[in-house]
Design an enzyme around this catalytic site. Sequence first.
Site, PDB file in Angstrom:
ATOM      1  N   SER A  50      -1.663   4.439  -1.021  1.00 18.35           N
ATOM      2  CA  SER A  50      -1.026   3.430  -0.183  1.00 18.35           C
ATOM      3  C   SER A  50       0.367   3.937   0.186  1.00 18.35           C
ATOM      4  O   SER A  50       1.045   4.552  -0.635  1.00 18.35           O
ATOM      5  CB  SER A  50      -0.971   2.135  -0.994  1.00 18.35           C
ATOM      6  N   GLU A  51       0.799   3.718   1.437  1.00 21.54           N
ATOM      7  CA  GLU A  51       2.009   4.418   1.904  1.00 21.54           C
ATOM      8  C   GLU A  51       3.270   4.005   1.165  1.00 21.54           C
ATOM      9  O   GLU A  51       4.273   4.725   1.209  1.00 21.54           O
ATOM     10  CB  GLU A  51       2.198   4.299   3.423  1.00 21.54           C
ATOM     11  N   ASN A  52       3.241   2.873   0.455  1.00 21.92           N
ATOM     12  CA  ASN A  52       4.407   2.518  -0.361  1.00 21.92           C
ATOM     13  C   ASN A  52       4.425   3.263  -1.690  1.00 21.92           C
ATOM     14  O   ASN A  52       5.173   2.890  -2.593  1.00 21.92           O
ATOM     15  CB  ASN A  52       4.478   1.005  -0.579  1.00 21.92           C
TER      16      ASN A  52
END
Lengths: 224, 224, 246, 246
Positions: A50-52
């Site tokens: 997930s990009e976070n």
Amino acid sequence: MSGSKGLNRQQMADLAAEQFQNGWVVNLGVGIPTMCSNTDIGDTDIVYHSENGIIGYGQVAAEGTEDLNLVNAGGQNVTLKPGAAVVHHADSFGIIRGGHIDVTVMGAYQVSCGGDFANWKLKGQKGGGIGGAMDLAACAKRVFIILEHTTRDGSSRLMAACDLPVTARGVVKLVATNFGLFEPTGTGFLMHQIAPGLTVDQVRAATGAPLSVVDNLPVVRLAG
Amino acid sequence: MSGSKGLNRQQMADLAAEQFQNGWVVNLGVGIPTMCSNTDIGDTDIVYHSENGIIGYGQVAAEGTEDLNLVNAGGQNVTLKPGAAVVHHADSFGIIRGGHIDVTVMGAYQVSCGGDFANWKLKGQKGGGIGGAMDLAACAKRVFIILEHTTRDGSSRLMAACDLPVTARGVVKLVATNFGLFEPTGTGFLMHQIAPGLTVDQVRAATGAPLSVVDNLPVVRLAG
Amino acid sequence: MAARSKVVGGFREAVADIPDGSTIAFGGFAMPGTPFNLIRALLEQGAKRLTLVANSTGGAQQPRMPDIGMLVENGQVAKVICAFTAATRPTDPIPFTKYYEAGEVEAELVPQGTLAERMRAAGAGIPAFYTPTAVGTELAEGRETRVINGREYLLEYALPLDYAFIRAARADTFGNLRFHRAQRNFNPLMATAAKCTIVEVDEPILPAGGIDADDVHTSGLFVHRLVQVPPAPEGIWPAKRQERRK
Amino acid sequence: MAARSKVVGGFREAVADIPDGSTIAFGGFAMPGTPFNLIRALLEQGAKRLTLVANSTGGAQQPRMPDIGMLVENGQVAKVICAFTAATRPTDPIPFTKYYEAGEVEAELVPQGTLAERMRAAGAGIPAFYTPTAVGTELAEGRETRVINGREYLLEYALPLDYAFIRAARADTFGNLRFHRAQRNFNPLMATAAKCTIVEVDEPILPAGGIDADDVHTSGLFVHRLVQVPPAPEGIWPAKRQERRK
């Protein structure tokens, strides 16, 4: 969602998820793509990123067990799989830009037969919502798009050329719609699977670019 | 070390270290600069940074208590102060290049009155030893140089212009030698302190660029 | 994620398939984090025409540990990319220097921070960046610079790797790593920049999840092969450095 | 290092001296890591003509928490640099959009990874870098690109900050930080890029050394002020998100 023919949202997600291969690192965009993690793909071993900065998240947390400081890119409270790790945003996008993501699955407004797609800005809008889509689109090894085959007014979202501002050009490898599974070929779309109850002519009529069909066109097998 | 007049190695290090200000982040190069951490600077609060990613190291470890996986930039087994942290090399040089180092103290072969210095390559040598010196020199807020005032054959290391390949240009703020403490002014060196037992004329004769002197020139006070 | 284990049986097996002509980075700064055992295995394996990337070529310390200078001496190396082709102090010569000066091996001398950043860039998909380091020096001669906000910067390119050889304190079977203290140095960067990262590990390898997600220094995404270092004398461990005689 | 404590008494004191015209970054991605209490303090403090940097302007979630859209609504903001001026889904409008469309505030729309890298670059002394992101899109129109190894890249510049407002799980008095899970996000980068980093901390602040050197996520070098978040309702804590009604 508009009572359209063909597959429902989860079935569209399944169609994309069934293409995942063992060991892949997979990034799922907000919306229908998130549902790919619900698909039963047997013992295929996937790392969801997930990009976070979450590497190796699992299911959405059960009611009452949520860690409010643990979310996926869609803001859902998820769980971690054994072997998960957390990194900061620069390292997370280092993973993306560095080509370490095997596939990113995103929603879109439009996709072209040349592999362009548009998902960040509506017509005439000032600004838009880019998030991590442009980084993912430009840098993942593969981009899969999931979208409704047509707009509410019946015009095709699979087009010869996007007329909305694109997110990236020439990157889309596969497109899952409520009508089936498609591959942009540069000059048209090649249909790999067709949704039950539809004919090729119906799909062709709903597609804004030349449509070809694989030999012995399979019908999408529905789970359960 | 050539039995030269003036200060010994630790006294030269003291001269530089006494300029450190409370709260500074300090990087010490291999050799004499390392000895700055031995200087008694009262309760001045210093964070020692080493380019291999150690933030907040302390004394050299006592015999028998060494952690063989904990070294400073000179390869000495050091200890950590409370509040220390370890980062990787890219983050460590991010600290350096990002301007977060208040002073770097380095040895050198030559320093010029324009603030250039040379410490990585001997005359006629193929290649050299750069290490982190160019990054530190270009990016620390201040560069202090510690060197013997003259070479073994008596020529000055404080020059109008370096004739060895430079490490960086125009960056040196202070120079501590066995003869005293000097500031490059662009056109010469300004002497701030003189070693006991030397005269200004002796220092001037040993300096390869015009030498000026502060009013009421202090004599270096020796510790102990 | 739990299903795959990256543990291989030994160092020989871990380096067996490395072809001639590979670009291999070696972690470590002084002794901490240096993959002594993998270096020894590569000496035995014998791959040739290698390009090596490391902070230094080694050999400045006593006792001499396996170092990449030995790969040069063994005729396996075409080129070294490093921050030292000679020692910091001319009084402490390093073995590599004479091979380099004799023209038996090429070298590319890179400032240490630029070397780290070029590998970080390769791993993070940044093909090139600007840095103030080395501007105005011999290393910048004839190279592209650019003035940004009134200061001059040098253009540097990413440095991608075929292999990274690194050492860590702890690992799980997925390849998540932790480093102890100064072991970390270049190791996490090299792992991101390499197509294949091989890790020698101090402690017994844990099951996946044996390192908390907040405590992982390098994600298993970047790790391909793990070998646990056996006790000495079979395995090679950092030794206490002896001061050189002057 | 142990001598200095960076703990300040409260949020009001922590933001009291922030001048008009400052560039301030706000950590957080969705709720984790968002400095809700510092945002509320800045709303009360009233500094004007601010440039804000954040992933998004907030307000898409129920219940609405303090977000930087409120600073816009409060007339404190000249410009926002972010990855979303509108919501991902047009059916979920965010409050900021109407101020932006009405021309009451400027915005610079930046892809999320580029936004992160621009701050990382500012903190790490890299003035500019190349990225493949956004090439061929409207965002690249009229901008400098460069072909490297046959691929086209866009030139991006560092984004330095005056202040960073972030949230962490744990801190020591020197300012070393640990983040819990997805709290980390942009927060460590913003800390490196800012002249002054202000941190709201979940847990009681530890003495210096209370976090092991190998377990620090952000070094106290990058941290200037620490405030412990009091229990609710005085302090603001992440809430369970409610799904929007369609």
